[in-house]
Design a protein around this motif. Sequence first.
Motif, PDB file in Angstrom:
ATOM      1  N   THR A 110      49.353 -17.203  -4.831  1.00 34.09           N
ATOM      2  CA  THR A 110      50.235 -16.103  -5.219  1.00 34.09           C
ATOM      3  C   THR A 110      51.402 -16.000  -4.244  1.00 34.09           C
ATOM      4  O   THR A 110      51.225 -16.105  -3.028  1.00 34.09           O
ATOM      5  CB  THR A 110      49.458 -14.779  -5.237  1.00 34.09           C
ATOM      6  N   GLU A 111      52.607 -15.802  -4.792  1.00 35.05           N
ATOM      7  CA  GLU A 111      53.801 -15.642  -3.972  1.00 35.05           C
ATOM      8  C   GLU A 111      54.215 -14.176  -3.940  1.00 35.05           C
ATOM      9  O   GLU A 111      53.835 -13.395  -4.803  1.00 35.05           O
ATOM     10  CB  GLU A 111      54.958 -16.487  -4.520  1.00 35.05           C
ATOM     11  N   SER A 112      55.016 -13.820  -2.956  1.00 40.13           N
ATOM     12  CA  SER A 112      55.621 -12.493  -2.898  1.00 40.13           C
ATOM     13  C   SER A 112      57.035 -12.673  -2.363  1.00 40.13           C
ATOM     14  O   SER A 112      57.251 -12.714  -1.158  1.00 40.13           O
ATOM     15  CB  SER A 112      54.807 -11.560  -1.992  1.00 40.13           C
ATOM     16  N   VAL A 113      57.971 -12.823  -3.293  1.00 44.41           N
ATOM     17  CA  VAL A 113      59.357 -13.108  -2.927  1.00 44.41           C
ATOM     18  C   VAL A 113      60.282 -12.159  -3.689  1.00 44.41           C
ATOM     19  O   VAL A 113      59.904 -11.599  -4.732  1.00 44.41           O
ATOM     20  CB  VAL A 113      59.729 -14.572  -3.266  1.00 44.41           C
ATOM     21  N   PRO A 114      61.511 -11.946  -3.205  1.00 43.15           N
ATOM     22  CA  PRO A 114      62.464 -11.115  -3.949  1.00 43.15           C
ATOM     23  C   PRO A 114      62.770 -11.733  -5.305  1.00 43.15           C
ATOM     24  O   PRO A 114      62.969 -12.943  -5.420  1.00 43.15           O
ATOM     25  CB  PRO A 114      63.705 -11.108  -3.035  1.00 43.15           C
ATOM     26  N   LEU A 115      62.788 -10.892  -6.346  1.00 46.61           N
ATOM     27  CA  LEU A 115      62.989 -11.375  -7.708  1.00 46.61           C
ATOM     28  C   LEU A 115      63.925 -10.447  -8.475  1.00 46.61           C
ATOM     29  O   LEU A 115      63.978  -9.246  -8.218  1.00 46.61           O
ATOM     30  CB  LEU A 115      61.658 -11.420  -8.465  1.00 46.61           C
ATOM     31  N   SER A 116      64.620 -11.037  -9.435  1.00 44.67           N
ATOM     32  CA  SER A 116      65.339 -10.260 -10.445  1.00 44.67           C
ATOM     33  C   SER A 116      64.406 -10.092 -11.634  1.00 44.67           C
ATOM     34  O   SER A 116      64.049 -11.074 -12.291  1.00 44.67           O
ATOM     35  CB  SER A 116      66.620 -10.981 -10.873  1.00 44.67           C
ATOM     36  N   LEU A 117      63.995  -8.850 -11.912  1.00 43.58           N
ATOM     37  CA  LEU A 117      63.085  -8.628 -13.039  1.00 43.58           C
ATOM     38  C   LEU A 117      63.764  -9.006 -14.353  1.00 43.58           C
ATOM     39  O   LEU A 117      63.114  -9.506 -15.271  1.00 43.58           O
ATOM     40  CB  LEU A 117      62.627  -7.170 -13.067  1.00 43.58           C
ATOM     41  N   LYS A 118      65.052  -8.793 -14.437  1.00 38.76           N
ATOM     42  CA  LYS A 118      65.798  -9.168 -15.643  1.00 38.76           C
ATOM     43  C   LYS A 118      65.675 -10.667 -15.898  1.00 38.76           C
ATOM     44  O   LYS A 118      65.402 -11.103 -17.017  1.00 38.76           O
ATOM     45  CB  LYS A 118      67.266  -8.777 -15.484  1.00 38.76           C
ATOM     46  N   ALA A 119      65.855 -11.481 -14.848  1.00 37.37           N
ATOM     47  CA  ALA A 119      65.740 -12.934 -14.994  1.00 37.37           C
ATOM     48  C   ALA A 119      64.307 -13.345 -15.324  1.00 37.37           C
ATOM     49  O   ALA A 119      64.077 -14.265 -16.122  1.00 37.37           O
ATOM     50  CB  ALA A 119      66.217 -13.625 -13.715  1.00 37.37           C
ATOM     51  N   VAL A 120      63.333 -12.667 -14.726  1.00 34.35           N
ATOM     52  CA  VAL A 120      61.918 -12.959 -15.004  1.00 34.35           C
ATOM     53  C   VAL A 120      61.622 -12.753 -16.493  1.00 34.35           C
ATOM     54  O   VAL A 120      61.000 -13.598 -17.146  1.00 34.35           O
ATOM     55  CB  VAL A 120      61.008 -12.050 -14.143  1.00 34.35           C
ATOM     56  N   ILE A 121      62.097 -11.624 -17.031  1.00 35.79           N
ATOM     57  CA  ILE A 121      61.846 -11.307 -18.445  1.00 35.79           C
ATOM     58  C   ILE A 121      62.584 -12.288 -19.350  1.00 35.79           C
ATOM     59  O   ILE A 121      62.021 -12.798 -20.328  1.00 35.79           O
ATOM     60  CB  ILE A 121      62.272  -9.855 -18.746  1.00 35.79           C
ATOM     61  N   GLU A 122      63.849 -12.572 -19.048  1.00 37.70           N
ATOM     62  CA  GLU A 122      64.641 -13.458 -19.907  1.00 37.70           C
ATOM     63  C   GLU A 122      64.044 -14.859 -19.966  1.00 37.70           C
ATOM     64  O   GLU A 122      64.021 -15.493 -21.025  1.00 37.70           O
ATOM     65  CB  GLU A 122      66.086 -13.500 -19.408  1.00 37.70           C
ATOM     66  N   GLU A 123      63.539 -15.361 -18.838  1.00 40.36           N
ATOM     67  CA  GLU A 123      62.926 -16.695 -18.837  1.00 40.36           C
ATOM     68  C   GLU A 123      61.619 -16.696 -19.622  1.00 40.36           C
ATOM     69  O   GLU A 123      61.330 -17.646 -20.357  1.00 40.36           O
ATOM     70  CB  GLU A 123      62.675 -17.150 -17.398  1.00 40.36           C
ATOM     71  N   ALA A 124      60.829 -15.618 -19.498  1.00 43.91           N
ATOM     72  CA  ALA A 124      59.581 -15.529 -20.249  1.00 43.91           C
ATOM     73  C   ALA A 124      59.859 -15.463 -21.749  1.00 43.91           C
ATOM     74  O   ALA A 124      59.158 -16.092 -22.555  1.00 43.91           O
ATOM     75  CB  ALA A 124      58.792 -14.290 -19.810  1.00 43.91           C
ATOM     76  N   VAL A 125      60.892 -14.718 -22.137  1.00 42.79           N
ATOM     77  CA  VAL A 125      61.239 -14.595 -23.555  1.00 42.79           C
ATOM     78  C   VAL A 125      61.733 -15.930 -24.107  1.00 42.79           C
ATOM     79  O   VAL A 125      61.444 -16.289 -25.255  1.00 42.79           O
ATOM     80  CB  VAL A 125      62.289 -13.482 -23.742  1.00 42.79           C
ATOM     81  N   ALA A 126      62.488 -16.678 -23.297  1.00 49.10           N
ATOM     82  CA  ALA A 126      62.928 -18.008 -23.735  1.00 49.10           C
ATOM     83  C   ALA A 126      61.730 -18.900 -24.039  1.00 49.10           C
ATOM     84  O   ALA A 126      61.747 -19.701 -24.978  1.00 49.10           O
ATOM     85  CB  ALA A 126      63.808 -18.648 -22.660  1.00 49.10           C
ATOM     86  N   PHE A 127      60.671 -18.748 -23.268  1.00 47.47           N
ATOM     87  CA  PHE A 127      59.443 -19.502 -23.470  1.00 47.47           C
ATOM     88  C   PHE A 127      58.802 -19.167 -24.824  1.00 47.47           C
ATOM     89  O   PHE A 127      58.146 -20.002 -25.443  1.00 47.47           O
ATOM     90  CB  PHE A 127      58.478 -19.167 -22.332  1.00 47.47           C
ATOM     91  N   LEU A 128      59.049 -17.929 -25.308  1.00 49.84           N
ATOM     92  CA  LEU A 128      58.414 -17.449 -26.542  1.00 49.84           C
ATOM     93  C   LEU A 128      59.317 -17.563 -27.770  1.00 49.84           C
ATOM     94  O   LEU A 128      58.904 -17.161 -28.865  1.00 49.84           O
ATOM     95  CB  LEU A 128      58.018 -15.976 -26.370  1.00 49.84           C
ATOM     96  N   ARG A 129      60.512 -18.057 -27.597  1.00 47.41           N
ATOM     97  CA  ARG A 129      61.507 -18.014 -28.671  1.00 47.41           C
ATOM     98  C   ARG A 129      60.979 -18.592 -29.985  1.00 47.41           C
ATOM     99  O   ARG A 129      61.045 -17.961 -31.032  1.00 47.41           O
ATOM    100  CB  ARG A 129      62.768 -18.771 -28.234  1.00 47.41           C
ATOM    101  N   HIS A 130      60.448 -19.806 -29.937  1.00 46.62           N
ATOM    102  CA  HIS A 130      59.996 -20.426 -31.177  1.00 46.62           C
ATOM    103  C   HIS A 130      58.760 -19.746 -31.735  1.00 46.62           C
ATOM    104  O   HIS A 130      58.601 -19.635 -32.963  1.00 46.62           O
ATOM    105  CB  HIS A 130      59.719 -21.917 -30.968  1.00 46.62           C
TER     106      HIS A 130
END
Length: 265
Positions: free
Chosen positions: A111-131
């Motif tokens: 497990t990591e604990s690093v600074p993140l953009s939640l917006k980018a996290v969500i957008e990348e996850a949604v791209a994974f689900l597009r199809h």
Amino acid sequence: MSITPSSKFLIGVIDISERVNAQEALRKLQSEMAHAARLSTLGELAASIAHEVNQPLAAIATNASAGLRWLDRPEPNLEEVRALATRIAADTRRAADIISRIRGMATQRATESVPLSLKAVIEEAVAFLRHEMQAQGVALALDLPPDLPQIRGDKIQLQQVVVNLVINAAQAMAKLPAAERRVLMSARHESDKLIVDVLDRGPGIPAEHFDRLFQSFFTTKDNGMGIGLPICRSIVETHGGQIEAANRADGGARFSFSVPVLQHA
């Protein structure tokens, strides 16, 4: 208080190694359960993943064949070949990005604990689900302010929460006409935390299920494992947040989770 040669002190030593070892074993078990849940999700998405990978590969093959035909002409058109090669390079990067996302979800890792953009996290996850959303006839909309503050956490685990909640929302609307299958994911900043809402238009959550919703192995799906939502709760709570579910007044369900904003020194 004065100290003399005859002064006496009582020093106590408490061995907490057993508790530390137990906590470490619990963290390891939680990580392994989260990994198992990700693999289960990837299994559900296998057809969509194959389609996502096949699209750029098919484009590469088509463009490569076209390039060879241009080169085989009596007067090869190098400009056309250059344009096709550019497209091939772009599709190669696209395929690599898809495989990288899959590997990230599938790999067992610390497990990591690093600074993140939640917006980018969500957008990348949604791209994974597009199809997958297209295959289920679900319209997925995002409402993500561009100025959300950063958070601290593990990108893959937070994406696991997003993917699980969106898939659950889509599956809850399976019996609705395609035109009514809509999921809205939004995020907002409140005080010292970010709150993410996932809204669907399904039948809602039966009252008798609320107490068991986040319990391990509780499922209403014919082939469900009942570990998705408990893992989501474990991940969110490990990040210092909370997750909850409710029925919407105008129909459907709402799943919300929060994570603390990154506090700068």
